[in-house]
Write an enzyme that holds these catalytic residues in place. Structure first.
Site, PDB file in Angstrom:
ATOM      1  CG  ASP A 566      -2.134  -1.133   1.337  1.00 21.72           C
ATOM      2  OD1 ASP A 566      -1.808  -2.124   0.428  1.00 21.72           O
ATOM      3  OD2 ASP A 566      -2.964  -1.056   1.594  1.00 21.72           O
ATOM      4  CD  GLU A 798      -5.143  -4.061   8.813  1.00 27.00           C
ATOM      5  OE1 GLU A 798      -4.894  -3.961   7.680  1.00 27.00           O
ATOM      6  OE2 GLU A 798      -5.755  -3.254   9.552  1.00 27.00           O
TER       7      GLU A 798
END
Length: 828
Positions: A566, A798
């Site tokens: 990302d 996460e």
């Protein structure tokens, strides 16, 4: 004479003039004739030239249109190779043990079949003290539950889940029993308890439901006009069945429990709107009136008047039971084709079955991972069991169409209908399939159940189109689509994702049946060729991720979602000249795995081995990606180190419009130039992570030193994603875009680091002892922090803070964070 001269002179000129005029006229006539003769030819030539030009333009336009049409057609054309998954192999006859399952990971508790139009079952609950707005159904971080997740789940036969909602504790359990031709029977048990001192027990409503989606029939069977005792029904995939709602009992015993009962029968506009249907049907006009106890008003389903926007296409039958905990409620499903069952799977029989399955799960877990033999205490073993179970309980079966678009297309189009059996990263935030996540998921599931993992890998490869492309994010069906922001629905056909499925395939390879590999191989070749064709870099043996953010001025550093990392810093100004190190290393791994598969099958492996050798050439790797000024491997591209975000003042308001708000925009203080990107982090480690560096590489000491440096990547909780002294460490990417892969600790990359360090520690080389030392320290840090955070928060996360170790991002995240089980087992 003179007179003659004059005569001649007088007449001569006239004559000469007349004669000259005659010649000119003749010449003019000849020219006119020639022009008349040439004119049509010249016009015809001009017309021919114009026609040819028009034809060329028309042909070019037609060719462009054909190219667009062809690209559009191939975009939505499935790959022509035979499917990797044999037709019918997921059905109840071919795979009865996996036909039913908890394949609805986005709900707290529910089951369905692996069918395109599945019958679905599920649980909702409502603490009456919260009113109708407190209805729980789909996993939402905003619900604020302090804990939920599977404690035991074997992926097939049974599961035990714990849910903590304020002072309410729910334990959900299920067991399946084989039999018949439609996947057999199953039973649920839901046990409710509350924590609190004195006073009347709070009222709790449990809603058990069954719903169809476009096909099948449901018939309610009522007792006393208000209690839904059972539902009988028929669907194409299940044949006849009976769903029975047993009366609740007190606690874990069999004493009957006083309860109020209500039921709802409604036309459903779609499975994705079941929560709205129930919430809109609630009314507080009902009274809970146990004998000799105070009367209390509560919410119950009353009447459903429809929802705007969508026509009904399915049926919903719901059984509401309202009571005071502690209590236990059971539901049984019995297949009409299962004959000779020993009795209903409820009460003592259900307890016995749960006990047998739990014992078998614990034995199998120890045989598989050996954590008891390694000396882990019971609490940490239970933590590891929960991590594996939450991943298995997060398996989902999805069916629907992706929304896809090719670069030459003006509008997106729906892909063909497809089915996908896959694990999901997060039941609350990412309850759908992600291509690069799935390879990490399957590293763990392949160790637990190789046959299940092979099935998942085959499902993913069967999503491939004629070009060899697999969309990186799978959003199939309305329930999946309802959990995705609109801007992320569209999948672009030039965008890749790391081929991590090949990591899992490499683990599966030694014991994989040859017919399985034979079915996969054409698709693996097409996938590999697609990467080489579409993600090639500017120089031979270089690669570049496509699909970076197209408006770089909006971002401190334009994101590269295709890489999976990302917002990890890349070249500040995206250009075709970029060379991406991580993709090059992924392609080296892909070449290695393709060669291994080809050799197993007796297929030509030479081109794959040749590419593997070329991409593993350490000298060439250094020339292309070693940044001397950074002392590390790095990306290369058009880059400026002098970039920042600054506030742009609000523009003056236009007449009749509100003023615009100030916003952060990128400021470039030094022009970019071709150079290495000064970002030391996970990308820098990829030659080590995928073990391309030779054990005697002169660059290996610097890579190990960067890993162990607390100023750079080392933390007490694992390796951080970006060095603390890197320019973009923990920097926001936009006003609304906080740092993501810019410092946090991510478990999947730490797993790859431990896997690599274990390999280097076992190989002859000057860094062998150093690698072993780093391995021991890093493994201890990662396991200790993940267990500590789970014990404190109740979840896997996460990613984790590099400064405090606290869980961050979404939760529960038993996707690749569940790799901690393999780390504890030292199974790489």
């Amino acid at each position: 004479m003179a007179g003659e001269r004059r005569r001649r002179g007088g007449e001569g000129p006239r004559e000469r003039t007349r004669e000259r005029g005659t010649r000119r006229e003749r010449e003019r006539e000849r020219e006119q004739q020639q022009q008349q003769q040439r004119g049509p030819g010249r016009g015809r030539a001009a017309l021919v030239v114009a026609a040819a030009a028009a034809l060329a333009l028309g042909l070019a336009a037609a060719a462009a249109e054909w190219k667009r049409w062809s690209a559009a057609a191939r975009l939505v054309t499935p790959h022509p190779a035979p499917p990797a998954l044999p037709p019918g192999s997921t059905g109840p006859l071919a795979s009865p043990q996996r036909f039913w399952g908890t394949y609805r990971p986005h709900v707290y508790f529910g089951m369905k079949t692996r069918s395109p139009r599945a019958l679905v079952t599920g649980l909702m609950w409502l603490r009456q003290s919260e009113g109708g707005g407190g209805l729980r159904h789909t996993c939402e971080q905003s619900d604020g539950l302090s804990r939920y997740g599977w404690l035991m789940h074997d992926g097939e036969n049974f599961g035990v889940q714990e849910i903590r909602d304020g002072d309410l504790s729910l334990k959900t359990e299920f067991v399946k029993r084989p039999g018949g031709e439609h996947g057999g029977d199953w039973s649920w048990r839901v046990t409710a308890r509350t924590e609190g001192a004195g006073g009347p027990a709070p009222l709790l409503s449990l809603f058990f439901y069954v719903a169809t989606d476009g096909q099948g029939t449901l018939r309610p069977h009522l007792e006393n006009g208000t209690r839904l005792a059972a539902v009988t029904g028929t669907t194409e995939e299940l044949g006849d069945f009976t769903l029975t709602f047993l009366r609740p009992t007190a606690g874990s015993g069999e004493d009957p429990k006083y309860a109020s009962y209500h039921y709802l029968e409604a036309a459903s506009p779609g499975l994705h709107r079941l929560t709205e249907v129930v919430r809109s049907s609630l009314s507080d006009r009902f009274v809970f009136a146990p004998p000799g106890r105070p009367r209390r008003r509560f919410f119950a389903v009353d009447a459903f008047r429809g929802l705007p926007g969508e026509a009904p296409r399915g049926r919903l039958l719901l059984h509401q039971v309202t009571l005071e905990p502690p209590s236990t409620a059971e539901v049984t499903f019995e297949s009409g084709s299962a004959a000779g069952r020993p009795g209903r799977l409820a009460g003592a029989a259900l307890s016995a079955a749960l006990g047998r399955h739990a014992a078998a799960f614990e034995r199998r877990f120890e045989e598989t991972f050996g954590l008891g033999r390694k000396g882990f205490p019971p609490a940490q073993r239970r933590f590891a069991q929960a991590a594996l179970s939450e991943l298995l309980g997060g398996l989902g079966y999805f069916h629907g169409r992706s929304l896809v678009q090719a670069p030459l297309q003006e509008r997106p189009v729906p892909a063909p209908e497809a089915a996908l059996f896959t694990a999901v990263p997060s039941r609350s935030f990412f309850p759908r399939g992600f291509l690069w996540d799935e390879g990490f998921h399957q590293l763990l599931l392949a160790r637990w159940d190789p046959a299940l993992s092979r099935e998942v890998v085959a499902h993913w490869l069967d999503l491939m189109n004629a070009e060899g492309w697999i969309p990186r994010e799978q959003i199939l069906g309305e329930e999946a689509r309802a959990k995705v922001p609109p801007e992320f629905l569209l999948q672009h056909s030039e965008t890749a994702n790391p081929p991590t499925l090949l990591l899992a395939l490499q683990r599966l390879l030694p014991a994989a049946p040859p017919p399985f590999l034979r079915r996969l191989f054409p698709r693996l070749r097409a996938w590999y060729d697609w990467y080489n064709r579409t993600q090639a870099g500017p120089l031979p043996l270089t690669f570049r991720w496509r699909g970076r953010d197209p408006q770089p001025e909006r971002f401190l550093n334009p994101k590269t979602l295709a890489s999976g990392l990302d917002d990890y810093p890349r070249a500040s100004h995206p250009s075709p000249e970029e060379r991406h190190l991580d993709l090059r290393c992924w392609m080296a791994l892909a070449s290695r795995v393709l060669a291994e598969v080809a050799e197993r099958l007796g297929e030509p492996a030479g081109p794959y081995r040749e590419m593997e050798r070329a991409l593993s050439d350490n000298e060439l790797l250094e020339r292309l990606h070693w940044a001397p000024e950074l002392g590390a491997f790095a990306d290369y591209g058009n880059h400026s180190a002098a970039v920042g975000l600054r506030w742009q003042p609000a523009a003056p308001p236009a007449p009749g419009r509100p003023p615009s708000a100030p916003r952060l925009v990128r400021e470039v203080r030094e022009a970019p130039r071709p150079r290495f990107v000064e970002a030391l982090g996970y990308v820098s480690l990829f030659p080590l992570l995928l073990q391309l560096l030779r054990p005697d590489s002169p660059r290996l000491p610097a890579v190990l030193a960067a890993m162990r440096s607390e100023r750079q990547l080392w933390t007490p909780f694992g390796l951080r994603s970006l060095a603390r002294d890197s320019p973009l460490y923990m920097r926001r990417n936009t006003q609304h875009d906080p740092p993501y892969w810019r410092g946090s600790v991510w478990v999947n990359i730490n797993y790859l680091a431990l896997r690599a360090l274990s390999g280097y520690a076992g190989a002859e080389g000057p860094q062998r002892e150093r690698a072993a030392e780093l391995y021991r320290e890093l493994r201890h840090n990662l396991v200790a922090n993940l267990y500590r955070q789970y014990a404190e928060s109740g979840f896997l996360w996460e990613h984790y803070s590099d400064s405090t170790g606290r869980g961050q991002g979404c939760h529960p995240f038993a996707g690749w964070s569940a790799l901690v089980v393999l780390v504890m087992a030292e199974d790489y």
